[in-house]
Design a protein around this motif. Structure first.
Motif, PDB file in Angstrom:
ATOM      1  N   LYS A  10     -35.177 -18.406  -3.831  1.00  0.00           N
ATOM      2  CA  LYS A  10     -33.971 -17.708  -3.387  1.00  0.00           C
ATOM      3  C   LYS A  10     -33.149 -18.737  -2.624  1.00  0.00           C
ATOM      4  CE  LYS A  10     -32.151 -13.550  -1.442  1.00  0.00           C
ATOM      5  NZ  LYS A  10     -32.379 -12.183  -1.074  1.00  0.00           N
ATOM      6  N   ASN A  12     -29.826 -18.296  -1.542  1.00  0.00           N
ATOM      7  CA  ASN A  12     -28.995 -17.642  -0.524  1.00  0.00           C
ATOM      8  C   ASN A  12     -29.092 -16.131  -0.748  1.00  0.00           C
ATOM      9  OD1 ASN A  12     -27.111 -17.027  -2.663  1.00  0.00           O
ATOM     10  ND2 ASN A  12     -26.300 -19.098  -2.444  1.00  0.00           N
ATOM     11  N   ASP A  13     -28.207 -15.378  -0.147  1.00  0.00           N
ATOM     12  CA  ASP A  13     -28.276 -13.918  -0.281  1.00  0.00           C
ATOM     13  C   ASP A  13     -27.983 -13.420  -1.689  1.00  0.00           C
ATOM     14  OD1 ASP A  13     -29.013 -13.341   2.340  1.00  0.00           O
ATOM     15  OD2 ASP A  13     -26.933 -13.298   3.031  1.00  0.00           O
ATOM     16  N   CYS A  14     -27.430 -14.271  -2.543  1.00  0.00           N
ATOM     17  CA  CYS A  14     -26.993 -13.831  -3.877  1.00  0.00           C
ATOM     18  C   CYS A  14     -27.672 -14.511  -5.057  1.00  0.00           C
ATOM     19  CB  CYS A  14     -25.487 -14.059  -4.028  1.00  0.00           C
ATOM     20  SG  CYS A  14     -24.489 -13.230  -2.807  1.00  0.00           S
ATOM     21  N   THR A  41     -26.592 -22.385   1.346  1.00  0.00           N
ATOM     22  CA  THR A  41     -27.541 -21.460   1.960  1.00  0.00           C
ATOM     23  C   THR A  41     -26.890 -20.472   2.918  1.00  0.00           C
ATOM     24  OG1 THR A  41     -27.994 -22.961   3.791  1.00  0.00           O
ATOM     25  CG2 THR A  41     -29.399 -23.171   1.818  1.00  0.00           C
ATOM     26  N   ASP A  44     -28.225 -20.286   6.607  1.00  0.00           N
ATOM     27  CA  ASP A  44     -29.485 -19.617   6.945  1.00  0.00           C
ATOM     28  C   ASP A  44     -30.639 -20.584   6.706  1.00  0.00           C
ATOM     29  OD1 ASP A  44     -31.830 -18.056   6.986  1.00  0.00           O
ATOM     30  OD2 ASP A  44     -30.766 -16.294   6.229  1.00  0.00           O
TER      31      ASP A  44
END
Length: 99
Positions: A10, A12-14, A41, A44
Protein backbone atom coordinates in the motif's frame (compact mmCIF):
# COMPACT_ATOMS: atom_id res chain seq x y z
CA UNK A 1 11.73 -14.75 -12.96
CA UNK A 2 13.91 -15.10 -9.88
CA UNK A 3 12.90 -16.85 -6.68
CA UNK A 4 12.05 -13.53 -5.07
CA UNK A 5 8.55 -13.30 -3.68
CA UNK A 6 6.24 -10.68 -5.16
CA UNK A 7 4.18 -8.81 -2.58
CA UNK A 8 1.58 -6.05 -2.60
CA UNK A 9 2.42 -2.73 -0.97
CA UNK A 10 0.00 0.00 0.00
CA UNK A 11 1.73 3.15 -1.23
CA UNK A 12 -0.77 5.69 0.15
CA UNK A 13 -4.46 5.96 0.99
CA UNK A 14 -5.44 5.23 -2.63
CA UNK A 15 -2.81 3.14 -4.41
CA UNK A 16 -1.37 -0.38 -4.19
CA UNK A 17 1.60 -1.63 -6.21
CA UNK A 18 3.15 -5.09 -6.55
CA UNK A 19 6.88 -5.67 -6.25
CA UNK A 20 9.72 -7.47 -4.53
CA UNK A 21 10.30 -4.99 -1.71
CA UNK A 22 8.95 -1.68 -0.43
CA UNK A 23 11.92 0.44 -1.50
CA UNK A 24 12.02 -0.76 -5.12
CA UNK A 25 8.24 -0.59 -5.42
CA UNK A 26 8.01 2.95 -4.01
CA UNK A 27 10.81 4.09 -6.32
CA UNK A 28 8.93 2.71 -9.34
CA UNK A 29 5.72 4.41 -8.18
CA UNK A 30 7.51 7.74 -7.78
CA UNK A 31 9.12 7.42 -11.23
CA UNK A 32 5.77 6.56 -12.82
CA UNK A 33 3.87 9.37 -11.11
CA UNK A 34 6.61 12.01 -11.03
CA UNK A 35 6.28 12.44 -7.27
CA UNK A 36 8.74 12.53 -4.41
CA UNK A 37 8.35 10.38 -1.29
CA UNK A 38 6.38 13.06 0.57
CA UNK A 39 3.87 13.39 -2.28
CA UNK A 40 3.72 9.65 -2.99
CA UNK A 41 2.95 8.66 0.59
CA UNK A 42 1.00 11.74 1.59
CA UNK A 43 3.65 12.33 4.25
CA UNK A 44 2.47 9.28 6.19
CA UNK A 45 5.50 7.42 7.56
CA UNK A 46 3.51 4.16 7.72
CA UNK A 47 3.58 3.99 3.89
CA UNK A 48 4.53 2.03 1.96
CA UNK A 49 3.65 -1.10 3.85
CA UNK A 50 3.30 -4.71 2.82
CA UNK A 51 -0.16 -6.21 2.98
CA UNK A 52 -0.51 -9.12 5.34
CA UNK A 53 -1.68 -12.49 4.06
CA UNK A 54 -4.99 -11.88 5.83
CA UNK A 55 -5.40 -8.57 3.97
CA UNK A 56 -4.52 -10.31 0.70
CA UNK A 57 -7.32 -12.83 1.28
CA UNK A 58 -9.96 -10.40 2.55
CA UNK A 59 -9.41 -7.26 0.46
CA UNK A 60 -11.43 -7.45 -2.72
CA UNK A 61 -10.51 -6.27 -6.20
CA UNK A 62 -13.30 -5.29 -8.57
CA UNK A 63 -12.18 -6.04 -12.14
CA UNK A 64 -12.70 -3.58 -14.97
CA UNK A 65 -15.33 -5.14 -17.26
CA UNK A 66 -13.27 -3.99 -20.27
CA UNK A 67 -10.34 -6.20 -19.18
CA UNK A 68 -12.22 -9.44 -19.85
CA UNK A 69 -11.71 -10.66 -16.28
CA UNK A 70 -15.39 -10.59 -15.35
CA UNK A 71 -17.03 -8.19 -12.93
CA UNK A 72 -17.27 -10.19 -9.69
CA UNK A 73 -14.94 -8.99 -6.90
CA UNK A 74 -12.00 -11.31 -6.25
CA UNK A 75 -9.43 -11.40 -3.43
CA UNK A 76 -6.22 -9.42 -3.87
CA UNK A 77 -4.36 -12.75 -3.46
CA UNK A 78 -5.98 -14.16 -6.59
CA UNK A 79 -5.23 -11.01 -8.59
CA UNK A 80 -1.57 -11.11 -7.56
CA UNK A 81 -1.32 -14.82 -8.38
CA UNK A 82 -2.68 -14.10 -11.87
CA UNK A 83 -0.18 -11.26 -12.37
CA UNK A 84 2.69 -13.53 -11.33
CA UNK A 85 1.48 -16.33 -13.62
CA UNK A 86 1.49 -13.87 -16.55
CA UNK A 87 5.11 -13.06 -15.77
CA UNK A 88 5.04 -9.53 -14.47
CA UNK A 89 6.67 -7.08 -14.97
CA UNK A 90 7.38 -6.02 -11.41
CA UNK A 91 7.22 -3.60 -9.73
CA UNK A 92 3.93 -2.51 -11.26
CA UNK A 93 0.57 -0.93 -10.60
CA UNK A 94 -1.81 -3.23 -8.75
CA UNK A 95 -4.97 -1.36 -7.70
CA UNK A 96 -6.36 2.06 -6.86
CA UNK A 97 -9.46 3.55 -5.35
CA UNK A 98 -9.22 6.30 -7.96
CA UNK A 99 -10.32 4.21 -10.94
Amino acid sequence: MSNEVIKVFKINDCDWWAGRNAEETLAAYMAETGTDKEEATGGDESFPHELSEREMETMMFTPDPDDGEGTEPIPFREVLDRMIARGGPFPSFFASTEY
